[in-house]
Write a protein that holds these residues in place. Sequence first.
Motif, mmCIF file in Angstrom:
data_model
loop_
_atom_site.group_PDB
_atom_site.id
_atom_site.type_symbol
_atom_site.label_atom_id
_atom_site.label_comp_id
_atom_site.label_asym_id
_atom_site.label_seq_id
_atom_site.Cartn_x
_atom_site.Cartn_y
_atom_site.Cartn_z
ATOM 1 N N PRO A 191 0.704 -1.292 -0.016
ATOM 2 C CA PRO A 191 -0.026 -0.221 0.077
ATOM 3 C C PRO A 191 0.973 1.062 -0.001
ATOM 4 N N PRO A 192 0.504 2.345 -0.584
ATOM 5 C CA PRO A 192 1.235 3.451 -0.807
ATOM 6 C C PRO A 192 1.536 4.007 0.771
ATOM 7 N N GLY A 193 0.788 4.001 1.701
ATOM 8 C CA GLY A 193 1.211 4.533 2.849
ATOM 9 C C GLY A 193 2.315 3.652 3.739
ATOM 10 N N LEU A 194 2.503 2.504 3.181
ATOM 11 C CA LEU A 194 3.588 1.484 3.621
ATOM 12 C C LEU A 194 4.665 1.716 2.721
ATOM 13 N N ALA A 195 4.856 2.297 1.742
ATOM 14 C CA ALA A 195 5.947 2.193 0.712
ATOM 15 C C ALA A 195 7.185 2.884 1.369
ATOM 16 N N LYS A 196 7.128 3.812 1.980
ATOM 17 C CA LYS A 196 8.218 4.372 2.607
ATOM 18 C C LYS A 196 8.796 3.993 3.767
ATOM 19 N N LYS A 197 8.133 2.991 4.273
ATOM 20 C CA LYS A 197 8.619 2.608 5.908
ATOM 21 C C LYS A 197 9.627 1.745 5.732
ATOM 22 N N ASP A 198 10.190 1.330 6.769
ATOM 23 C CA ASP A 198 11.358 0.606 7.097
ATOM 24 C C ASP A 198 11.026 -0.608 7.847
ATOM 25 N N PRO A 199 11.242 -1.908 7.361
ATOM 26 C CA PRO A 199 11.113 -2.134 5.831
ATOM 27 C C PRO A 199 9.958 -1.811 5.278
ATOM 28 N N PRO A 200 10.089 -1.630 3.804
ATOM 29 C CA PRO A 200 9.156 -1.120 3.320
ATOM 30 C C PRO A 200 7.861 -2.104 2.705
ATOM 31 N N CYS A 201 6.693 -1.687 2.681
ATOM 32 C CA CYS A 201 5.679 -2.449 2.565
ATOM 33 C C CYS A 201 5.222 -3.334 3.663
ATOM 34 N N VAL A 202 5.782 -3.654 4.785
ATOM 35 C CA VAL A 202 5.463 -4.521 5.637
ATOM 36 C C VAL A 202 4.645 -3.663 6.739
ATOM 37 N N PRO A 203 3.259 -4.189 7.124
ATOM 38 C CA PRO A 203 2.544 -3.738 8.105
ATOM 39 C C PRO A 203 3.378 -3.293 9.449
ATOM 40 N N PRO A 204 3.143 -2.262 10.194
ATOM 41 C CA PRO A 204 4.103 -2.160 11.201
ATOM 42 C C PRO A 204 3.920 -2.932 12.303
ATOM 43 N N GLY A 205 2.863 -3.669 12.622
ATOM 44 C CA GLY A 205 2.915 -4.749 13.617
ATOM 45 C C GLY A 205 3.575 -5.874 13.350
ATOM 46 N N LEU A 206 3.748 -6.345 11.936
ATOM 47 C CA LEU A 206 4.591 -7.406 11.453
ATOM 48 C C LEU A 206 6.011 -6.828 11.565
ATOM 49 N N ALA A 207 6.187 -5.603 11.184
ATOM 50 C CA ALA A 207 7.688 -5.169 10.879
ATOM 51 C C ALA A 207 8.275 -5.334 12.426
ATOM 52 N N LYS A 208 7.470 -4.973 13.469
ATOM 53 C CA LYS A 208 7.945 -5.104 14.825
ATOM 54 C C LYS A 208 8.131 -6.693 15.299
ATOM 55 N N GLN A 209 7.655 -7.600 14.619
ATOM 56 C CA GLN A 209 7.838 -8.919 14.932
ATOM 57 C C GLN A 209 9.234 -9.434 14.100
ATOM 58 N N GLY A 210 9.717 -8.640 13.317
ATOM 59 C CA GLY A 210 11.169 -8.835 12.571
ATOM 60 C C GLY A 210 10.759 -9.317 10.968
ATOM 61 N N VAL A 211 9.569 -9.390 10.787
ATOM 62 C CA VAL A 211 9.128 -9.673 9.381
ATOM 63 C C VAL A 211 9.809 -8.824 8.328
ATOM 64 N N THR A 212 10.716 -9.386 7.362
ATOM 65 C CA THR A 212 11.272 -8.363 6.429
ATOM 66 C C THR A 212 10.523 -8.442 5.403
ATOM 67 N N TYR A 213 10.880 -7.422 4.162
ATOM 68 C CA TYR A 213 10.084 -6.961 3.145
ATOM 69 C C TYR A 213 10.092 -8.316 2.453
ATOM 70 N N GLU A 214 11.154 -8.944 1.985
ATOM 71 C CA GLU A 214 11.202 -10.276 1.190
ATOM 72 C C GLU A 214 10.291 -11.350 1.892
ATOM 73 N N GLN A 215 10.080 -11.665 3.106
ATOM 74 C CA GLN A 215 9.289 -12.379 3.812
ATOM 75 C C GLN A 215 7.796 -12.021 3.381
ATOM 76 N N TRP A 216 7.676 -10.900 3.533
ATOM 77 C CA TRP A 216 6.112 -10.138 3.196
ATOM 78 C C TRP A 216 5.563 -10.154 1.988
ATOM 79 N N ALA A 217 6.525 -10.043 1.268
ATOM 80 C CA ALA A 217 6.220 -10.106 -0.203
ATOM 81 C C ALA A 217 5.843 -11.686 -0.916
ATOM 82 N N SER A 218 6.374 -12.471 -0.209
ATOM 83 C CA SER A 218 6.425 -13.998 -0.359
ATOM 84 C C SER A 218 4.921 -14.743 0.230
ATOM 85 N N TYR A 219 4.108 -13.709 0.972
ATOM 86 C CA TYR A 219 3.072 -14.372 1.638
ATOM 87 C C TYR A 219 2.081 -14.801 0.643
#
Length: 359
Positions: A191-219
Amino acid sequence: MRRLLITTILTTACASGPLAAAGTGFAPAQPAIAFDANGPETLWLAKGEKGKDKDKDKDKDKKDKKEKKKDKREKKAEKKKEKHEKKAEKHKEKKAKKDDKVEIKVNGDKVKIKGDEIKLPKGVDRAEFNERVTRFTQDRETVVNRLLNTPAPEGRDMAVILGAAALALAAPELNAAALPEDELITYRNCPPGLAKKDPPCVPPGLAKQGVTYEQWASYSDEELDRLLRERRELYLEADPLTERELLLLESNQIAQLYNLDAAPDGHRYALIDGQPVLLSNEDHTALLRINELARVPTIGSGINVAPTAALTQADLINLYRLAEPQEGYNYAVLNGQVISLQDSAYETLQLIRIARAVL
Protein backbone atom coordinates in the motif's frame (compact mmCIF):
# COMPACT_ATOMS: atom_id res chain seq x y z
CA MET A 1 -70.70 -87.84 101.83
CA ARG A 2 -71.40 -89.82 98.71
CA ARG A 3 -73.96 -87.22 97.59
CA LEU A 4 -71.41 -84.48 98.14
CA LEU A 5 -68.85 -86.31 95.99
CA ILE A 6 -71.32 -86.80 93.09
CA THR A 7 -72.37 -83.14 93.22
CA THR A 8 -68.73 -82.01 93.03
CA ILE A 9 -68.01 -84.27 90.06
CA LEU A 10 -71.11 -83.04 88.13
CA THR A 11 -70.27 -79.41 88.83
CA THR A 12 -66.72 -79.83 87.55
CA ALA A 13 -67.89 -81.62 84.40
CA CYS A 14 -70.46 -78.95 83.59
CA ALA A 15 -67.95 -76.12 84.06
CA SER A 16 -65.48 -77.61 81.58
CA GLY A 17 -67.89 -79.28 79.14
CA PRO A 18 -70.18 -78.18 76.31
CA LEU A 19 -72.98 -77.27 78.63
CA ALA A 20 -71.08 -74.36 80.04
CA ALA A 21 -72.33 -72.22 77.13
CA ALA A 22 -76.00 -73.13 77.70
CA GLY A 23 -76.82 -70.73 80.49
CA THR A 24 -75.64 -67.47 81.91
CA GLY A 25 -74.89 -69.14 85.19
CA PHE A 26 -72.00 -70.97 83.59
CA ALA A 27 -70.41 -68.05 81.66
CA PRO A 28 -66.59 -68.23 81.73
CA ALA A 29 -64.36 -65.34 82.79
CA GLN A 30 -62.26 -65.45 79.55
CA PRO A 31 -63.42 -64.07 76.18
CA ALA A 32 -66.25 -66.17 74.73
CA ILE A 33 -65.46 -69.15 72.53
CA ALA A 34 -67.77 -69.40 69.52
CA PHE A 35 -68.58 -72.52 67.51
CA ASP A 36 -69.76 -73.02 63.96
CA ALA A 37 -72.15 -75.66 62.71
CA ASN A 38 -69.42 -78.25 62.27
CA GLY A 39 -68.76 -78.58 65.99
CA PRO A 40 -66.04 -77.73 68.46
CA GLU A 41 -63.17 -78.64 66.03
CA THR A 42 -63.52 -75.27 64.13
CA LEU A 43 -63.48 -72.34 66.48
CA TRP A 44 -62.21 -68.78 66.60
CA LEU A 45 -61.49 -66.19 69.17
CA ALA A 46 -63.84 -63.22 68.99
CA LYS A 47 -61.70 -60.09 69.55
CA GLY A 48 -62.93 -57.37 71.81
CA GLU A 49 -63.37 -53.70 70.75
CA LYS A 50 -60.16 -52.86 72.59
CA GLY A 51 -58.07 -54.91 70.14
CA LYS A 52 -59.65 -53.26 67.14
CA ASP A 53 -58.78 -49.83 68.55
CA LYS A 54 -55.15 -50.86 68.93
CA ASP A 55 -54.97 -51.96 65.27
CA LYS A 56 -56.60 -48.73 64.17
CA ASP A 57 -54.08 -46.73 66.21
CA LYS A 58 -51.21 -48.63 64.60
CA ASP A 59 -52.59 -47.96 61.12
CA LYS A 60 -53.05 -44.32 61.95
CA ASP A 61 -49.50 -44.05 63.26
CA LYS A 62 -48.19 -45.62 60.08
CA LYS A 63 -50.29 -43.28 57.97
CA ASP A 64 -49.14 -40.26 59.98
CA LYS A 65 -45.51 -41.27 59.60
CA LYS A 66 -46.02 -41.72 55.89
CA GLU A 67 -47.64 -38.28 55.60
CA LYS A 68 -44.83 -36.71 57.62
CA LYS A 69 -42.21 -38.29 55.37
CA LYS A 70 -44.13 -37.10 52.31
CA ASP A 71 -44.40 -33.57 53.72
CA LYS A 72 -40.71 -33.60 54.55
CA ARG A 73 -39.83 -34.70 51.01
CA GLU A 74 -42.09 -32.05 49.49
CA LYS A 75 -40.64 -29.33 51.71
CA LYS A 76 -37.13 -30.45 50.81
CA ALA A 77 -37.98 -30.44 47.11
CA GLU A 78 -39.61 -27.01 47.43
CA LYS A 79 -36.60 -25.65 49.29
CA LYS A 80 -34.30 -27.06 46.64
CA LYS A 81 -36.45 -25.53 43.90
CA GLU A 82 -36.42 -22.12 45.63
CA LYS A 83 -32.64 -22.33 46.03
CA HIS A 84 -32.26 -23.22 42.35
CA GLU A 85 -34.59 -20.36 41.31
CA LYS A 86 -32.68 -17.89 43.48
CA LYS A 87 -29.41 -19.08 41.98
CA ALA A 88 -30.84 -18.78 38.45
CA GLU A 89 -32.17 -15.30 39.22
CA LYS A 90 -28.82 -14.25 40.65
CA HIS A 91 -27.05 -15.57 37.56
CA LYS A 92 -29.55 -13.76 35.34
CA GLU A 93 -29.01 -10.48 37.20
CA LYS A 94 -25.24 -10.94 37.02
CA LYS A 95 -25.44 -11.61 33.27
CA ALA A 96 -27.75 -8.64 32.73
CA LYS A 97 -25.32 -6.46 34.67
CA LYS A 98 -22.43 -7.78 32.59
CA ASP A 99 -24.36 -7.23 29.34
CA ASP A 100 -25.22 -3.75 30.54
CA LYS A 101 -21.55 -2.88 30.95
CA VAL A 102 -19.40 -4.25 28.15
CA GLU A 103 -15.76 -3.46 27.59
CA ILE A 104 -14.31 -4.11 24.15
CA LYS A 105 -10.78 -3.24 23.20
CA VAL A 106 -10.61 -1.59 19.80
CA ASN A 107 -7.68 0.34 18.35
CA GLY A 108 -5.83 -0.29 21.61
CA ASP A 109 -8.55 1.53 23.61
CA LYS A 110 -11.55 0.24 25.53
CA VAL A 111 -15.04 0.94 24.25
CA LYS A 112 -17.31 0.93 27.32
CA ILE A 113 -21.01 0.40 26.83
CA LYS A 114 -23.40 0.91 29.74
CA GLY A 115 -27.08 0.65 28.83
CA ASP A 116 -27.73 3.03 25.94
CA GLU A 117 -24.73 5.21 26.79
CA ILE A 118 -21.56 4.57 24.81
CA LYS A 119 -18.25 5.85 26.06
CA LEU A 120 -16.25 6.46 22.91
CA PRO A 121 -12.60 5.40 22.90
CA LYS A 122 -9.74 7.82 23.35
CA GLY A 123 -9.39 10.18 20.41
CA VAL A 124 -13.08 10.04 19.45
CA ASP A 125 -14.96 13.08 20.75
CA ARG A 126 -18.71 12.53 21.23
CA ALA A 127 -19.78 15.95 19.97
CA GLU A 128 -17.49 15.64 16.95
CA PHE A 129 -18.77 12.13 16.24
CA ASN A 130 -22.42 13.25 16.45
CA GLU A 131 -21.65 16.20 14.18
CA ARG A 132 -20.00 13.82 11.72
CA VAL A 133 -23.12 11.64 11.62
CA THR A 134 -25.35 14.69 11.09
CA ARG A 135 -23.07 16.17 8.42
CA PHE A 136 -22.83 12.83 6.63
CA THR A 137 -26.63 12.53 6.55
CA GLN A 138 -27.12 16.07 5.25
CA ASP A 139 -24.21 16.41 2.80
CA ARG A 140 -23.74 12.88 1.50
CA GLU A 141 -25.28 13.34 -1.94
CA THR A 142 -23.41 16.59 -2.64
CA VAL A 143 -20.07 15.17 -1.46
CA VAL A 144 -20.47 11.94 -3.43
CA ASN A 145 -21.23 13.79 -6.67
CA ARG A 146 -18.09 15.88 -6.16
CA LEU A 147 -15.97 12.76 -5.42
CA LEU A 148 -17.11 10.97 -8.56
CA ASN A 149 -15.95 13.90 -10.66
CA THR A 150 -12.58 14.58 -9.02
CA PRO A 151 -9.61 13.12 -10.97
CA ALA A 152 -6.58 11.76 -9.15
CA PRO A 153 -3.12 13.32 -9.61
CA GLU A 154 -1.20 12.03 -12.62
CA GLY A 155 0.69 8.82 -11.86
CA ARG A 156 -1.36 8.23 -8.71
CA ASP A 157 -4.68 7.23 -10.25
CA MET A 158 -5.25 3.55 -9.46
CA ALA A 159 -8.24 3.38 -11.80
CA VAL A 160 -5.91 4.26 -14.71
CA ILE A 161 -3.04 2.06 -13.47
CA LEU A 162 -5.22 -1.02 -12.87
CA GLY A 163 -6.96 -0.53 -16.21
CA ALA A 164 -3.70 -0.22 -18.12
CA ALA A 165 -2.07 -3.49 -17.12
CA ALA A 166 -2.56 -6.61 -15.06
CA LEU A 167 0.07 -6.07 -12.38
CA ALA A 168 1.84 -8.97 -10.75
CA LEU A 169 2.08 -9.25 -6.98
CA ALA A 170 5.34 -8.27 -5.33
CA ALA A 171 7.72 -11.21 -5.56
CA PRO A 172 10.45 -12.26 -3.07
CA GLU A 173 13.22 -11.32 -5.48
CA LEU A 174 11.86 -7.83 -6.04
CA ASN A 175 14.21 -5.13 -4.74
CA ALA A 176 11.83 -2.54 -3.34
CA ALA A 177 14.57 0.04 -2.78
CA ALA A 178 15.49 0.01 -6.49
CA LEU A 179 11.93 0.59 -7.72
CA PRO A 180 10.59 4.05 -8.53
CA GLU A 181 7.97 5.09 -6.01
CA ASP A 182 5.23 5.33 -8.67
CA GLU A 183 5.80 1.72 -9.64
CA LEU A 184 6.23 0.44 -6.10
CA ILE A 185 2.82 1.64 -4.90
CA THR A 186 1.00 -0.22 -7.66
CA TYR A 187 1.73 -3.63 -6.16
CA ARG A 188 -1.03 -5.12 -4.09
CA ASN A 189 1.29 -6.19 -1.30
CA CYS A 190 2.57 -2.66 -0.88
CA PRO A 191 0.00 0.00 0.00
CA PRO A 192 1.24 3.53 -0.72
CA GLY A 193 1.09 4.44 2.97
CA LEU A 194 3.65 1.70 3.70
CA ALA A 195 5.89 2.23 0.66
CA LYS A 196 8.45 4.39 2.49
CA LYS A 197 8.41 2.51 5.77
CA ASP A 198 11.41 0.54 6.95
CA PRO A 199 11.16 -2.25 5.94
CA PRO A 200 9.03 -1.02 3.03
CA CYS A 201 5.51 -2.40 2.48
CA VAL A 202 5.45 -4.49 5.69
CA PRO A 203 2.57 -3.63 8.08
CA PRO A 204 4.00 -2.01 11.26
CA GLY A 205 2.87 -4.79 13.62
CA LEU A 206 4.62 -7.45 11.52
CA ALA A 207 7.68 -5.25 11.04
CA LYS A 208 8.01 -5.04 14.84
CA GLN A 209 7.95 -8.84 14.92
CA GLY A 210 10.95 -8.90 12.59
CA VAL A 211 9.17 -9.73 9.31
CA THR A 212 11.37 -8.55 6.41
CA TYR A 213 10.18 -7.16 3.08
CA GLU A 214 11.25 -10.35 1.29
CA GLN A 215 9.24 -12.50 3.69
CA TRP A 216 6.20 -10.23 3.47
CA ALA A 217 6.26 -10.10 -0.34
CA SER A 218 6.20 -13.92 -0.47
CA TYR A 219 3.04 -14.31 1.67
CA SER A 220 0.44 -16.46 -0.06
CA ASP A 221 -3.24 -15.55 -0.37
CA GLU A 222 -4.03 -18.11 2.34
CA GLU A 223 -1.54 -16.50 4.75
CA LEU A 224 -2.90 -13.03 4.04
CA ASP A 225 -6.45 -14.27 4.60
CA ARG A 226 -5.46 -15.86 7.93
CA LEU A 227 -3.79 -12.64 9.08
CA LEU A 228 -6.86 -10.58 8.20
CA ARG A 229 -9.27 -12.97 9.92
CA GLU A 230 -7.22 -12.76 13.12
CA ARG A 231 -7.09 -8.96 13.05
CA ARG A 232 -10.74 -8.32 12.21
CA GLU A 233 -12.14 -10.34 15.17
CA LEU A 234 -11.98 -7.41 17.60
CA TYR A 235 -13.97 -5.28 15.21
CA LEU A 236 -16.58 -7.97 14.60
CA GLU A 237 -17.17 -8.18 18.37
CA ALA A 238 -17.54 -4.40 18.77
CA ASP A 239 -21.03 -2.91 18.78
CA PRO A 240 -21.81 -0.20 16.20
CA LEU A 241 -21.54 3.37 17.45
CA THR A 242 -24.31 4.53 15.14
CA GLU A 243 -27.02 3.04 12.97
CA ARG A 244 -25.74 5.03 10.01
CA GLU A 245 -23.24 3.48 7.62
CA LEU A 246 -20.60 6.22 7.49
CA LEU A 247 -19.05 5.26 4.15
CA LEU A 248 -19.51 7.80 1.39
CA LEU A 249 -19.20 5.76 -1.79
CA GLU A 250 -21.50 2.79 -2.30
CA SER A 251 -20.54 -0.53 -3.88
CA ASN A 252 -22.15 0.19 -7.26
CA GLN A 253 -20.44 3.62 -7.47
CA ILE A 254 -17.03 2.01 -6.92
CA ALA A 255 -17.80 -0.58 -9.59
CA GLN A 256 -18.66 2.28 -11.94
CA LEU A 257 -15.38 4.13 -11.19
CA TYR A 258 -13.27 1.06 -11.98
CA ASN A 259 -15.47 -0.47 -14.68
CA LEU A 260 -16.03 -3.57 -12.54
CA ASP A 261 -18.80 -6.15 -12.73
CA ALA A 262 -21.44 -5.88 -10.00
CA ALA A 263 -20.33 -7.45 -6.71
CA PRO A 264 -21.57 -11.05 -6.26
CA ASP A 265 -24.28 -11.85 -3.72
CA GLY A 266 -23.13 -11.48 -0.12
CA HIS A 267 -20.26 -9.18 -1.15
CA ARG A 268 -19.69 -5.50 -1.84
CA TYR A 269 -16.92 -3.20 -2.99
CA ALA A 270 -15.04 -0.69 -0.87
CA LEU A 271 -12.20 1.67 -1.77
CA ILE A 272 -9.05 1.93 0.36
CA ASP A 273 -6.29 4.36 -0.70
CA GLY A 274 -7.30 4.10 -4.34
CA GLN A 275 -7.48 0.29 -4.34
CA PRO A 276 -10.89 -1.35 -4.88
CA VAL A 277 -11.50 -4.31 -2.59
CA LEU A 278 -14.20 -6.99 -2.61
CA LEU A 279 -15.55 -7.63 0.89
CA SER A 280 -17.59 -10.38 2.50
CA ASN A 281 -20.20 -9.38 5.10
CA GLU A 282 -17.66 -9.98 7.90
CA ASP A 283 -14.99 -7.87 6.16
CA HIS A 284 -17.51 -5.10 5.59
CA THR A 285 -18.63 -5.11 9.25
CA ALA A 286 -15.01 -4.83 10.40
CA LEU A 287 -14.46 -1.97 7.94
CA LEU A 288 -17.52 -0.11 9.29
CA ARG A 289 -16.28 -0.39 12.90
CA ILE A 290 -12.82 0.88 11.87
CA ASN A 291 -14.39 3.80 10.02
CA GLU A 292 -16.62 4.70 12.98
CA LEU A 293 -13.64 4.91 15.31
CA ALA A 294 -11.58 7.02 12.90
CA ARG A 295 -10.90 10.72 13.25
CA VAL A 296 -11.96 12.91 10.32
CA PRO A 297 -9.45 15.73 9.82
CA THR A 298 -10.27 19.06 8.20
CA ILE A 299 -8.83 19.28 4.68
CA GLY A 300 -7.74 22.48 2.99
CA SER A 301 -10.43 24.89 1.86
CA GLY A 302 -11.73 24.32 -1.66
CA ILE A 303 -9.84 21.00 -2.05
CA ASN A 304 -11.71 17.92 -3.23
CA VAL A 305 -10.66 14.38 -2.35
CA ALA A 306 -9.74 12.14 -5.29
CA PRO A 307 -11.11 8.68 -4.32
CA THR A 308 -9.02 6.74 -6.86
CA ALA A 309 -5.71 8.30 -5.81
CA ALA A 310 -3.04 6.05 -4.25
CA LEU A 311 -1.01 8.40 -2.05
CA THR A 312 1.79 8.10 0.48
CA GLN A 313 1.48 9.79 3.89
CA ALA A 314 3.56 12.72 2.61
CA ASP A 315 1.36 12.98 -0.52
CA LEU A 316 -1.82 13.03 1.57
CA ILE A 317 -0.49 15.77 3.83
CA ASN A 318 0.72 17.92 0.94
CA LEU A 319 -2.22 17.41 -1.42
CA TYR A 320 -5.00 17.86 1.13
CA ARG A 321 -3.11 20.36 3.32
CA LEU A 322 -3.39 18.24 6.44
CA ALA A 323 -1.66 18.79 9.75
CA GLU A 324 1.08 16.35 10.68
CA PRO A 325 -0.62 13.27 12.15
CA GLN A 326 -0.44 12.76 15.89
CA GLU A 327 2.16 10.22 16.99
CA GLY A 328 0.78 6.70 16.57
CA TYR A 329 -1.71 7.79 13.88
CA ASN A 330 -1.75 7.51 10.08
CA TYR A 331 -3.85 9.02 7.31
CA ALA A 332 -5.83 6.98 4.82
CA VAL A 333 -8.61 7.57 2.31
CA LEU A 334 -11.57 5.20 2.79
CA ASN A 335 -14.42 5.31 0.24
CA GLY A 336 -13.47 8.86 -0.70
CA GLN A 337 -13.10 10.29 2.82
CA VAL A 338 -9.81 11.23 4.49
CA ILE A 339 -9.54 9.63 7.93
CA SER A 340 -6.91 9.35 10.65
CA LEU A 341 -6.41 6.00 12.39
CA GLN A 342 -4.32 4.62 15.22
CA ASP A 343 -1.54 2.25 14.12
CA SER A 344 -3.41 -0.98 14.93
CA ALA A 345 -6.57 0.10 13.06
CA TYR A 346 -4.53 1.45 10.17
CA GLU A 347 -2.70 -1.86 9.88
CA THR A 348 -5.98 -3.79 9.83
CA LEU A 349 -7.30 -1.43 7.14
CA GLN A 350 -4.20 -2.04 5.01
CA LEU A 351 -4.53 -5.82 5.51
CA ILE A 352 -8.07 -5.56 4.16
CA ARG A 353 -6.68 -3.61 1.19
CA ILE A 354 -4.00 -6.25 0.54
CA ALA A 355 -5.99 -9.44 1.22
CA ARG A 356 -9.18 -8.36 -0.58
CA ALA A 357 -7.71 -6.36 -3.48
CA VAL A 358 -9.39 -6.46 -6.84
CA LEU A 359 -6.66 -6.50 -9.49
